[in-house]
Design a protein around this motif. Structure first.
Motif, short mmCIF file in Angstrom:
data_model
loop_
_atom_site.label_atom_id
_atom_site.label_comp_id
_atom_site.label_asym_id
_atom_site.label_seq_id
_atom_site.Cartn_x
_atom_site.Cartn_y
_atom_site.Cartn_z
N GLY A 1 0.97 -1.30 -0.07
CA GLY A 1 0.01 0.02 -0.01
C GLY A 1 0.91 1.24 0.01
N THR A 2 0.27 2.50 0.48
CA THR A 2 1.15 3.36 0.48
C THR A 2 1.91 3.81 1.61
OG1 THR A 2 -0.81 4.44 -0.22
CG2 THR A 2 0.93 6.26 0.17
N HIS A 3 2.89 2.86 1.69
CA HIS A 3 3.93 2.93 2.98
C HIS A 3 5.31 3.10 2.10
CE1 HIS A 3 1.33 1.44 6.03
NE2 HIS A 3 0.68 0.43 5.07
N TYR A 4 6.20 3.90 2.51
CA TYR A 4 7.46 4.17 1.88
C TYR A 4 8.64 3.59 2.68
CZ TYR A 4 4.59 7.11 -1.20
OH TYR A 4 4.19 7.54 -2.20
N LYS A 5 9.48 3.06 2.22
CA LYS A 5 10.80 2.81 3.02
C LYS A 5 11.83 3.37 2.28
CE LYS A 5 8.78 0.23 6.35
NZ LYS A 5 9.05 0.47 7.56
N ARG B 1 14.48 1.21 6.17
CA ARG B 1 14.14 1.78 7.31
C ARG B 1 13.14 2.95 6.99
NH1 ARG B 1 16.14 7.15 6.39
NH2 ARG B 1 17.47 7.47 4.96
N ASP B 2 12.39 3.13 7.82
CA ASP B 2 11.40 4.39 7.82
C ASP B 2 12.04 5.39 7.21
OD1 ASP B 2 9.35 2.56 8.39
OD2 ASP B 2 9.50 3.23 10.64
N PRO B 3 11.59 6.15 6.39
CA PRO B 3 11.91 7.45 5.83
C PRO B 3 11.76 8.70 7.19
CG PRO B 3 9.70 7.26 4.98
CD PRO B 3 10.13 5.67 5.70
N ASN B 4 12.42 9.68 6.93
CA ASN B 4 12.53 10.78 7.95
C ASN B 4 11.59 11.76 7.17
OD1 ASN B 4 14.06 12.61 5.98
ND2 ASN B 4 15.75 11.88 6.71
N PRO B 5 11.18 12.87 8.00
CA PRO B 5 9.97 13.41 7.60
C PRO B 5 10.16 14.25 6.21
CG PRO B 5 10.26 13.87 9.93
CD PRO B 5 11.39 12.91 9.45
N SER B 6 11.71 14.58 5.98
CA SER B 6 11.74 15.46 4.86
C SER B 6 11.82 14.23 3.41
CB SER B 6 13.16 15.91 4.58
OG SER B 6 14.15 15.47 4.93
#
Length: 70
Positions: free
Chosen positions: A9-13, A50-55
Protein backbone atom coordinates in the motif's frame (compact mmCIF):
# COMPACT_ATOMS: atom_id res chain seq x y z
CA UNK A 1 17.99 -7.35 13.70
CA UNK A 2 15.58 -8.47 10.97
CA UNK A 3 12.53 -6.28 10.52
CA UNK A 4 9.13 -7.67 9.64
CA UNK A 5 8.24 -7.24 5.99
CA UNK A 6 6.21 -4.03 5.60
CA UNK A 7 2.60 -4.09 4.47
CA UNK A 8 1.68 -3.28 0.89
CA UNK A 9 0.00 0.00 0.00
CA UNK A 10 1.05 3.57 0.53
CA UNK A 11 3.98 2.77 2.77
CA UNK A 12 7.39 4.15 1.95
CA UNK A 13 10.72 2.69 2.97
CA UNK A 14 14.32 3.73 2.37
CA UNK A 15 16.95 1.19 1.31
CA UNK A 16 20.60 1.09 2.37
CA UNK A 17 21.64 3.25 -0.59
CA UNK A 18 19.20 6.00 0.42
CA UNK A 19 16.60 5.39 -2.30
CA UNK A 20 13.01 5.77 -1.17
CA UNK A 21 10.29 3.58 -2.57
CA UNK A 22 6.67 2.62 -2.11
CA UNK A 23 6.17 -0.94 -0.90
CA UNK A 24 4.38 -2.76 -3.72
CA UNK A 25 4.93 -6.39 -2.78
CA UNK A 26 7.03 -8.91 -1.01
CA UNK A 27 8.53 -12.33 -1.52
CA UNK A 28 10.24 -14.54 0.99
CA UNK A 29 13.40 -12.65 1.93
CA UNK A 30 12.73 -9.47 -0.07
CA UNK A 31 10.46 -6.47 -0.30
CA UNK A 32 9.59 -4.91 -3.68
CA UNK A 33 9.78 -1.13 -3.89
CA UNK A 34 8.79 1.29 -6.66
CA UNK A 35 10.04 4.87 -6.90
CA UNK A 36 7.49 7.56 -5.96
CA UNK A 37 5.61 8.58 -9.07
CA UNK A 38 6.41 5.32 -10.88
CA UNK A 39 9.34 3.58 -12.43
CA UNK A 40 11.16 0.28 -12.33
CA UNK A 41 10.70 -1.79 -9.19
CA UNK A 42 13.59 -3.22 -7.22
CA UNK A 43 13.87 -5.81 -4.45
CA UNK A 44 15.53 -5.26 -1.09
CA UNK A 45 16.05 -7.56 1.92
CA UNK A 46 13.66 -6.48 4.72
CA UNK A 47 16.52 -5.93 7.16
CA UNK A 48 18.09 -3.37 4.77
CA UNK A 49 15.05 -1.06 4.98
CA UNK A 50 14.24 1.80 7.31
CA UNK A 51 11.37 4.24 7.68
CA UNK A 52 11.82 7.56 5.87
CA UNK A 53 12.55 10.68 7.87
CA UNK A 54 10.02 13.54 7.60
CA UNK A 55 11.80 15.30 4.70
CA UNK A 56 12.19 12.05 2.74
CA UNK A 57 8.51 11.24 3.24
CA UNK A 58 7.46 14.74 2.18
CA UNK A 59 9.54 14.43 -1.00
CA UNK A 60 8.02 11.02 -1.79
CA UNK A 61 4.49 12.34 -1.31
CA UNK A 62 5.19 15.31 -3.60
CA UNK A 63 6.66 13.07 -6.30
CA UNK A 64 3.70 10.68 -6.14
CA UNK A 65 1.06 13.41 -6.42
CA UNK A 66 -0.47 13.57 -9.91
CA UNK A 67 -0.04 16.81 -11.83
CA UNK A 68 -3.35 18.44 -12.74
CA UNK A 69 -3.47 20.61 -15.85
CA UNK A 70 -6.28 22.77 -17.12
Amino acid sequence: MVQDEPAHGTHYKVDASGRIGEVVGSRPGSVCLRPPGGGREWAVPPDALRDPNPSELERALILSTPVVTR
